[in-house]
Write a protein that holds these residues in place. Structure first.
Motif, PDB file in Angstrom:
ATOM      1  N   SER A 232      -6.807  59.378  58.744  1.00  0.00           N
ATOM      2  CA  SER A 232      -5.686  58.779  57.999  1.00  0.00           C
ATOM      3  C   SER A 232      -4.458  58.709  58.895  1.00  0.00           C
ATOM      4  O   SER A 232      -3.424  59.335  58.610  1.00  0.00           O
ATOM      5  N   PRO A 233      -4.528  57.961  59.989  1.00  0.00           N
ATOM      6  CA  PRO A 233      -3.429  57.957  60.963  1.00  0.00           C
ATOM      7  C   PRO A 233      -2.119  57.413  60.411  1.00  0.00           C
ATOM      8  O   PRO A 233      -1.043  57.809  60.874  1.00  0.00           O
ATOM      9  N   ASP A 234      -2.208  56.525  59.412  1.00  0.00           N
ATOM     10  CA  ASP A 234      -0.995  55.938  58.844  1.00  0.00           C
ATOM     11  C   ASP A 234      -0.200  56.928  58.007  1.00  0.00           C
ATOM     12  O   ASP A 234       0.918  56.624  57.590  1.00  0.00           O
ATOM     13  N   LYS A 235      -0.760  58.118  57.761  1.00  0.00           N
ATOM     14  CA  LYS A 235      -0.065  59.134  56.976  1.00  0.00           C
ATOM     15  C   LYS A 235       0.603  60.205  57.839  1.00  0.00           C
ATOM     16  O   LYS A 235       1.334  61.051  57.328  1.00  0.00           O
TER      17      LYS A 235
ATOM     18  N   ALA B  13      -0.336  69.658  56.221  1.00  0.00           N
ATOM     19  CA  ALA B  13      -0.623  69.642  57.657  1.00  0.00           C
ATOM     20  C   ALA B  13      -2.120  69.486  57.866  1.00  0.00           C
ATOM     21  O   ALA B  13      -2.932  70.081  57.144  1.00  0.00           O
ATOM     22  N   TYR B  14      -2.493  68.681  58.878  1.00  0.00           N
ATOM     23  CA  TYR B  14      -3.896  68.389  59.150  1.00  0.00           C
ATOM     24  C   TYR B  14      -4.238  68.677  60.604  1.00  0.00           C
ATOM     25  O   TYR B  14      -3.366  68.687  61.481  1.00  0.00           O
ATOM     26  N   ASN B  15      -5.545  68.840  60.871  1.00  0.00           N
ATOM     27  CA  ASN B  15      -5.995  68.953  62.247  1.00  0.00           C
ATOM     28  C   ASN B  15      -6.245  67.556  62.812  1.00  0.00           C
ATOM     29  O   ASN B  15      -6.092  66.547  62.111  1.00  0.00           O
ATOM     30  N   ALA B  16      -6.651  67.480  64.066  1.00  0.00           N
ATOM     31  CA  ALA B  16      -6.793  66.188  64.737  1.00  0.00           C
ATOM     32  C   ALA B  16      -7.852  65.314  64.077  1.00  0.00           C
ATOM     33  O   ALA B  16      -7.688  64.088  63.959  1.00  0.00           O
ATOM     34  N   THR B  17      -8.943  65.919  63.629  1.00  0.00           N
ATOM     35  CA  THR B  17     -10.017  65.144  63.006  1.00  0.00           C
ATOM     36  C   THR B  17      -9.546  64.481  61.723  1.00  0.00           C
ATOM     37  O   THR B  17      -9.770  63.281  61.491  1.00  0.00           O
ATOM     38  N   THR B  18      -8.875  65.255  60.862  1.00  0.00           N
ATOM     39  CA  THR B  18      -8.370  64.709  59.600  1.00  0.00           C
ATOM     40  C   THR B  18      -7.276  63.693  59.859  1.00  0.00           C
ATOM     41  O   THR B  18      -7.200  62.661  59.181  1.00  0.00           O
TER      42      THR B  18
ATOM     43  N   LEU C 285      -3.606  72.857  63.086  1.00  0.00           N
ATOM     44  CA  LEU C 285      -2.915  72.192  61.973  1.00  0.00           C
ATOM     45  C   LEU C 285      -1.573  71.685  62.484  1.00  0.00           C
ATOM     46  O   LEU C 285      -0.516  72.144  62.078  1.00  0.00           O
ATOM     47  N   ALA C 286      -1.644  70.697  63.332  1.00  0.00           N
ATOM     48  CA  ALA C 286      -0.461  70.260  64.069  1.00  0.00           C
ATOM     49  C   ALA C 286       0.090  68.925  63.587  1.00  0.00           C
ATOM     50  O   ALA C 286       1.161  68.510  64.029  1.00  0.00           O
ATOM     51  N   TYR C 287      -0.606  68.251  62.683  1.00  0.00           N
ATOM     52  CA  TYR C 287      -0.220  66.893  62.285  1.00  0.00           C
ATOM     53  C   TYR C 287       0.270  66.904  60.840  1.00  0.00           C
ATOM     54  O   TYR C 287      -0.483  67.201  59.911  1.00  0.00           O
TER      55      TYR C 287
END
Length: 332
Positions: free
Chosen positions: A204-207, A195-200, A185-187
């Motif tokens: 939604s990279p713009d978030k 917080a999201y993991n790499a897949t999530t 949960l680094a993002y």
């Protein structure tokens, strides 16, 4: 037959002191004031700091009438904007015992809320009470003001009211105890306050505004860090960013700013709406390393839509994780 318990007598004495001012000088001996022979009331706002949507504003409502004149029949609070779910007027009257502990005694039926009004009907034969009112701030009140009218009725036909406010409701949002972890949960998204993991994050990279990571380096004090995805790779050692995660977020690291709402400890510092508007990000970097317990970071998103304050509630070097809380202000 009137119930004359020692509890209600004590409560009445407390309310009398609350309701009637006492004038005294060094040359005049103190004396307990003689209560008026009419129904009296007063209100104290117990909560401090900014009034944030989803949080509670707490009041103490005291009312009293001389026992020989009658007893309390009902108490009611009307808000200028209907409270959210969870708004209620407590049906217990409180006093503080010798150990400083608040003790509640049930004196009425459970409160009933209809639109903007919340009411308690007394079921105990008492002539003095202090009830607590909890107003859950609704989304409708964001950025507005809210006022309250407290009122009481007694068995001799008297009624009394007390107006308080207006109180400004903050524009900011708040969320607490978000878990972040290196490699999982680094993002961190300021827009979603989550917080999201790499897949999530890739979906939604713009978030994604920040990357959390922990590095125990011998060359520098890196440790726990919040780093913009667009920062120099030196501040993202070993990180392969998900596709599209590339925002440049401005970050200002701070210490000794333990916001009371976020820290949830004994600290009495409050970050309010105005604080977000006064921060100067013109020379801010896009990374913050060596973050420790109780440290914080001011953040401005790349699109200029949000500013936030992120507080480090807990850090764990072994699990390479942290617990953070956040206040966020929408600029546009």
């Amino acid at each position: 037959m009137k119930r004359k318990s020692i509890y209600f007598n004590y409560i009445f004495s407390l309310v009398v002191v609350l309701l009637f001012a006492v004038g005294c000088t060094k040359n005049k001996e103190y004396a307990i004031p003689t209560p008026k022979d009419v129904l009296q009331n007063n209100v104290i706002k117990r909560t401090l700091g900014p009034n944030i949507v989803g949080q509670k504003i707490e009041f103490a409502y005291a009312m009293a009438i001389l026992p020989e004149k009658g007893k309390l029949v009902s108490a009611e609070v009307e808000a200028s904007i209907s409270g959210a779910t969870g708004t209620f007027l407590e049906n217990k009257s409180y006093y503080t015992d010798g150990g400083g502990v608040d003790v509640g005694i049930q004196v009425g039926s459970a409160s009933v809320t209809t639109a903007t009004k919340t009411k308690v009907t007394f079921t105990k034969d008492t002539s003095a009470a202090t009830l607590r009112y909890y107003y859950v701030i609704p989304e409708e009140a964001r950025g507005k003001t809210v006022s309250f009218t407290f009122s009481a009725k007694s068995s001799d036909g008297e009624s009394v009211s007390y107006n308080v406010g207006p109180y400004t409701i903050a524009k900011m949002d708040m969320t607490r105890n978000i878990t972040v972890s290196d490699g999982n949960l680094a993002y961190l998204s300021i827009a979603d306050m989550a917080a999201y993991n790499a897949t999530t994050a890739a979906s939604s990279p713009d978030k994604i505004d920040l990357v959390y990571l922990y590095r125990n380096l011998t060359t520098s004090a890196f440790n726990h860090a919040l780093v913009s995805p667009a920062a120099d790779v030196a501040y993202l050692p070993g990180i392969t960013l998900p596709t599209g995660v590339n925002r440049s977020t401005k970050i200002i690291k701070v210490f000794n700013l333990q916001d009371f709402n976020l820290a949830q400890l004994q600290y009495g510092i409050y970050i309010d709406d105005l604080d977000f508007l006064q921060i100067d990000f013109s020379t801010a970097p896009n990374y913050a390393i060596n973050l420790k317990l109780d440290a914080g970071a001011w953040v401005e998103t790349a699109d200029g839509k949000y500013r936030a304050y992120i507080y480090m509630n807990a850090v764990n070097n072994t699990t390479k994780s942290a617990t953070i809380s956040m206040k966020r202000y929408t600029l546009k």
